[in-house]
Design a protein around this motif. Structure first.
Motif: not given
Length: 131
Positions: A78, A84-90
């Motif tokens: 990060d 973006p947040l979705w990259v962290h989630i995925v």
């Protein structure tokens, strides 16, 4: 006999039994029945896995270690790239689940193999022994 080394013929080393889920007696694969549940006994040599008290002892310890390492990696990513947040989630949700499940398998297999190779058993009082 006390002081006698455990039998090692045909037994895989502890690290190999843990990493690959091998029977600690004969080295056959298939120590696990599900994701992290032991089979009742070895399909090749018949070793009873139920006599070992492994339980889920490594679960909390491994989860904390893996969680700390993955949090450090996520924060580093990060700060370096600001995705973006979705990259962290995925990225981190499946990686965390896979690391915890594989770590639990390795930890439980290592404990079982260690107990077997050292012939660990529950302690008994001297007057209760059937010598």
């Amino acid at each position: 006999m006390p002081g006698e080394a455990p039998k090692q013929q045909g037994q895989p080393p502890l690290w190999r039994a843990a990493l690959f889920g091998l029977c600690p007696e004969c080295g056959a694969s298939g120590l696990f029945e599900g994701l992290a549940r032991f089979r009742p006994r070895c399909r090749a040599c018949g070793l009873d896995y139920g006599r070992y008290n492994v339980g889920d002892g490594p679960a909390a310890f491994l989860t904390l270690i893996i969680g700390a390492l993955l949090i450090a990696a996520a924060l580093s990513l990060d700060f370096a790239f600001e995705p973006p947040l979705w990259v962290h989630i995925v990225l981190w949700v499946p990686l965390t689940a896979a690391a915890v499940l594989y770590g639990l398998r390795v930890g439980k297999a290592a404990l079982l193999a260690s107990e077997h190779q050292r012939q660990a058993a529950e302690g008994r009082r001297a007057e209760d022994r059937d010598d």
